[in-house]
Design an enzyme around this catalytic site. Sequence first.
Site, PDB file in Angstrom:
ATOM      1  N   GLY A 221       3.090  -0.102  -2.340  1.00  0.00           N
ATOM      2  CA  GLY A 221       2.597  -0.470  -3.663  1.00  0.00           C
ATOM      3  C   GLY A 221       3.695  -0.393  -4.702  1.00  0.00           C
ATOM      4  O   GLY A 221       3.750  -1.208  -5.638  1.00  0.00           O
TER       5      GLY A 221
ATOM      6  N   TRP B  97      -1.539  -1.054  -4.142  1.00  0.00           N
ATOM      7  CA  TRP B  97      -2.645  -0.257  -3.599  1.00  0.00           C
ATOM      8  C   TRP B  97      -2.136   1.167  -3.358  1.00  0.00           C
ATOM      9  O   TRP B  97      -1.449   1.436  -2.396  1.00  0.00           O
ATOM     10  CB  TRP B  97      -3.109  -0.927  -2.314  1.00  0.00           C
ATOM     11  CG  TRP B  97      -4.196  -0.283  -1.549  1.00  0.00           C
ATOM     12  CD1 TRP B  97      -4.918   0.813  -1.883  1.00  0.00           C
ATOM     13  CD2 TRP B  97      -4.683  -0.717  -0.276  1.00  0.00           C
ATOM     14  NE1 TRP B  97      -5.831   1.101  -0.902  1.00  0.00           N
ATOM     15  CE2 TRP B  97      -5.711   0.171   0.087  1.00  0.00           C
ATOM     16  CE3 TRP B  97      -4.355  -1.777   0.577  1.00  0.00           C
ATOM     17  CZ2 TRP B  97      -6.404   0.042   1.296  1.00  0.00           C
ATOM     18  CZ3 TRP B  97      -5.044  -1.901   1.765  1.00  0.00           C
ATOM     19  CH2 TRP B  97      -6.056  -1.011   2.110  1.00  0.00           C
TER      20      TRP B  97
ATOM     21  N   ARG C 194       0.839  -1.196   0.000  1.00  0.00           N
ATOM     22  CA  ARG C 194       0.000   0.000   0.000  1.00  0.00           C
ATOM     23  C   ARG C 194       0.876   1.248   0.000  1.00  0.00           C
ATOM     24  O   ARG C 194       1.905   1.310   0.669  1.00  0.00           O
ATOM     25  CB  ARG C 194      -0.933   0.012   1.210  1.00  0.00           C
ATOM     26  CG  ARG C 194      -0.242  -0.161   2.533  1.00  0.00           C
ATOM     27  CD  ARG C 194      -1.214  -0.233   3.696  1.00  0.00           C
ATOM     28  NE  ARG C 194      -0.545  -0.604   4.938  1.00  0.00           N
ATOM     29  CZ  ARG C 194       0.143   0.235   5.680  1.00  0.00           C
ATOM     30  NH1 ARG C 194       0.257   1.509   5.317  1.00  0.00           N
ATOM     31  NH2 ARG C 194       0.723  -0.174   6.794  1.00  0.00           N
ATOM     32  N   SER C 195       0.453   2.228  -0.786  1.00  0.00           N
ATOM     33  CA  SER C 195       1.168   3.498  -0.901  1.00  0.00           C
ATOM     34  C   SER C 195       2.606   3.229  -1.380  1.00  0.00           C
ATOM     35  O   SER C 195       2.800   2.614  -2.419  1.00  0.00           O
ATOM     36  CB  SER C 195       1.139   4.243   0.435  1.00  0.00           C
ATOM     37  OG  SER C 195       1.559   5.575   0.278  1.00  0.00           O
ATOM     38  N   LEU C 196       3.614   3.665  -0.629  1.00  0.00           N
ATOM     39  CA  LEU C 196       4.988   3.365  -1.024  1.00  0.00           C
ATOM     40  C   LEU C 196       5.183   1.859  -1.139  1.00  0.00           C
ATOM     41  O   LEU C 196       5.931   1.375  -1.996  1.00  0.00           O
ATOM     42  CB  LEU C 196       5.965   3.961  -0.005  1.00  0.00           C
ATOM     43  CG  LEU C 196       7.447   3.638  -0.183  1.00  0.00           C
ATOM     44  CD1 LEU C 196       7.943   4.044  -1.560  1.00  0.00           C
ATOM     45  CD2 LEU C 196       8.270   4.312   0.916  1.00  0.00           C
TER      46      LEU C 196
END
Length: 279
Positions: free
Chosen positions: A181, A200, A177-179
């Site tokens: 991802g 994500w 998720r985020s970084l």
Amino acid sequence: MVRALDADGCQLRATRRDSRVPWAHHQRRRVFRPGLARCAVRPVPVVRRPTSSRTGAQGRALPPRSPAAEPAGGSVRGHRGRCHRPWLRPNPSTGEGPFPTAVLLGGLESTKEESYQFEQQLLARGIATVTFDGPGQGEMFPEVPLRGDYERYTSAVVDYAEKLPEIDSSRIAVVGRSLGGHYALRSAALDDRFIACISWGGFADMDSYDEETPMTKESWKYVTASSTDEESRERVMTLMDVRSELHKLRVPTYIQHGMHDEVPVSEVEVVKQLAVDAP
């Protein structure tokens, strides 16, 4: 409060609160005492006998978790010699293994403990999970700041997981998720043992760095252990770029992104254009 809940027999509530303490500890070090954030706390190699408030809380939370999490240790030769890292491995409490498994990757300034609620969703569906702190995250950060070769650390986790009898080594996916991802894309492209990838809110590059909010830029500066804003900008834009590797991504890949995410949604198109062999 956690000790009071535990004394009253409220183990599950105490466990949930204990799981939040390491994240709060990590954030306190950055937000309230930035001058000390890069030097003081050494990570505990294995969480079995924790000695700090951060790992101590996580250690207390492991046995009563439902299902219980098992701490494990491993090592990666990286930034400063051989770095020993703990990770957590809860298995589904129902059904028989070997289980499909998700390796969960956190985001900017995250800790492995942040994945607790997401873990529960996966475990309830019969999917085992492995979470860990990578470079620039949680317990690893005092030793190793943000790096571009995060896949080396993810692969070390797979080395460990695929040898366990309760883990189905033919069904290991990576979810970030985020970084995280971004790291998921890199990990799946460079380690063919992953059978699926979920990014994500991730990204292929940080060409949009100048559009980041001041708070996010401060976070980048912190996790890269940079002395100046310009030094941070250069490191992030150099290290956080997986475009040259996306042609190696050949597993089913799901990208989820929000229109109002700080990372522009155009990053989804970048991945689609370059990951031409990913179903």
